[in-house]
Scaffold this active site. Sequence first.
Site: not given
Length: 176
Positions: A57-58
């Site tokens: 996600c990051t």
Amino acid sequence: MLLPDSTFYMRKRIEEGDGCSIDGDNPFVWDIKTSKDLFENKKVLIFGLPGAFTPTCTNSQLPGFEELYEDFMQKGIDEIWCTSVNDAFTMFQWAKNLGIEKVKMLPDGNGDFAEALGVLKDKSNLGFGKRSWRYAMLVDNLEFKNTWVEPGLMDNCPTDPYSVSNPQNVLGSLND
């Protein structure tokens, strides 16, 4: 099919001259919005992911949508929203940490939105509890136009699929 009528507990920065004063380092107030408030009369791309500060996600998903933001706008999208089963404080700090300026953050702290969409899944096998499955959706005036849901939608999935909902794939499948 219409987007579920959900409530989002967001934070709004108080600017000088707003008639409010908040002492200290937290010049924010609660800003409670509904799906209708945020998405009515707009063509939006909403993508959901398991969690703020998590690796894929990051490192890939959120930064990828930020990087391709202008390309999405050229396809007629009005806004891009990132949602996760995280609170407003976490979503704010995550965006700040990554330097996200264009993609808007949509906190789903209770998981109500993900649950209404059918993508709230148990990820207790990873110590996450209830989290959103990875997906993206195109919504025009609250109506679903297209969805990109990762395969294998299930509780306690042993893998973390990420191909269908990645920004490059979503952008490439949008029609002008």
